[in-house]
Design a protein around this motif. Structure first.
Motif, PDB file in Angstrom:
ATOM      1  N   TYR A   1      25.061  -1.070  -5.398  1.00  0.00           N
ATOM      2  CA  TYR A   1      24.570   0.255  -5.003  1.00  0.00           C
ATOM      3  C   TYR A   1      25.757   1.186  -4.727  1.00  0.00           C
ATOM      4  CZ  TYR A   1      19.481  -0.373  -4.335  1.00  0.00           C
ATOM      5  OH  TYR A   1      18.135  -0.548  -4.509  1.00  0.00           O
ATOM      6  N   ALA A   2      26.801   0.656  -4.095  1.00  0.00           N
ATOM      7  CA  ALA A   2      27.977   1.481  -3.783  1.00  0.00           C
ATOM      8  C   ALA A   2      28.626   1.983  -5.069  1.00  0.00           C
ATOM      9  CB  ALA A   2      28.982   0.685  -2.943  1.00  0.00           C
ATOM     10  N   GLY A   3      28.749   1.118  -6.061  1.00  0.00           N
ATOM     11  CA  GLY A   3      29.337   1.521  -7.337  1.00  0.00           C
ATOM     12  C   GLY A   3      28.462   2.498  -8.096  1.00  0.00           C
ATOM     13  N   LEU A   4      27.159   2.316  -8.007  1.00  0.00           N
ATOM     14  CA  LEU A   4      26.238   3.248  -8.667  1.00  0.00           C
ATOM     15  C   LEU A   4      26.335   4.628  -8.020  1.00  0.00           C
ATOM     16  CD1 LEU A   4      23.176   0.864  -9.056  1.00  0.00           C
ATOM     17  CD2 LEU A   4      24.671   1.681 -10.905  1.00  0.00           C
ATOM     18  N   GLU A   5      26.388   4.642  -6.700  1.00  0.00           N
ATOM     19  CA  GLU A   5      26.523   5.925  -5.998  1.00  0.00           C
ATOM     20  C   GLU A   5      27.877   6.563  -6.312  1.00  0.00           C
ATOM     21  OE1 GLU A   5      25.691   9.276  -3.831  1.00  0.00           O
ATOM     22  OE2 GLU A   5      24.313   7.751  -4.585  1.00  0.00           O
ATOM     23  N   ALA A   6      28.912   5.743  -6.461  1.00  0.00           N
ATOM     24  CA  ALA A   6      30.226   6.282  -6.819  1.00  0.00           C
ATOM     25  C   ALA A   6      30.173   6.954  -8.192  1.00  0.00           C
ATOM     26  CB  ALA A   6      31.279   5.176  -6.803  1.00  0.00           C
ATOM     27  N   LEU A   7      29.469   6.338  -9.152  1.00  0.00           N
ATOM     28  CA  LEU A   7      29.301   6.970 -10.471  1.00  0.00           C
ATOM     29  C   LEU A   7      28.544   8.285 -10.337  1.00  0.00           C
ATOM     30  CD1 LEU A   7      28.356   4.008 -12.852  1.00  0.00           C
ATOM     31  CD2 LEU A   7      30.517   5.290 -12.797  1.00  0.00           C
TER      32      LEU A   7
END
Length: 159
Positions: free
Chosen positions: A42-48
């Protein structure tokens, strides 16, 4: 020709969202779960989502409880978890099924466009990712193990 923009999904707040609302954007569509070994993505998706906030791109999250009962909560619980734990700001949708006879029509279409390992249509686990281009065509399918940051290159190519 059918595109991703021809579908409607129920947002996590219960409202119907025609995906046509995202017309002209590349989309990363992900089946998610709150109690999975990949939940940290989720953190990486939000970063994208934040990295491309000023570009024609959007992450769409679709919670699913079909894999190890890893998304047992109700919509409000899922939304609260995503917001409080990962500051998720990308659109989240109501819990759906991605496999079987009750497979959501969007996932029926996605899995016909890009098959998985050995040509299977079935989603194998949480955090399988589909990337669509700005015309709404599926261009790639990524396994759960693929970290969101590793999809930056393919996203850049579409923008």
């Amino acid at each position: 020709m059918t595109t991703v923009y021809d579908f409607t999904a129920t947002a996590i707040d219960g409202t119907d969202v025609p995906l046509n609302r995202f017309r002209g954007k590349a989309l990363l569509i992900v089946n998610t779960a709150s109690k999975c070994g990949f939940t940290g993505q989720y953190a990486g998706l939000e970063a994208l989502q934040r990295q491309y906030a000023d570009r024609p791109f959007e992450v769409l999250g679709f919670p699913c409880n079909q894999f190890g009962n890893q998304e047992p909560g109700k919509a409000a619980e899922i939304a609260a978890f995503c917001t409080s734990t990962f500051s998720v700001d990308f659109p989240m949708f109501d819990k759906i099924e991605v496999n079987g006879p009750n497979r959501h029509p969007l996932y029926d279409w996605l899995t016909r466009q890009k098959r998985g390992f050995l040509g299977s249509r079935d989603i194998k686990w949480n955090f399988t990712k589909f990337l669509t281009d700005r015309e709404g065509r599926v261009v790639a399918r990524f396994a759960p193990q693929v970290e969101p940051a590793d999809i930056s290159g393919p996203i850049e190519a579409l923008l």
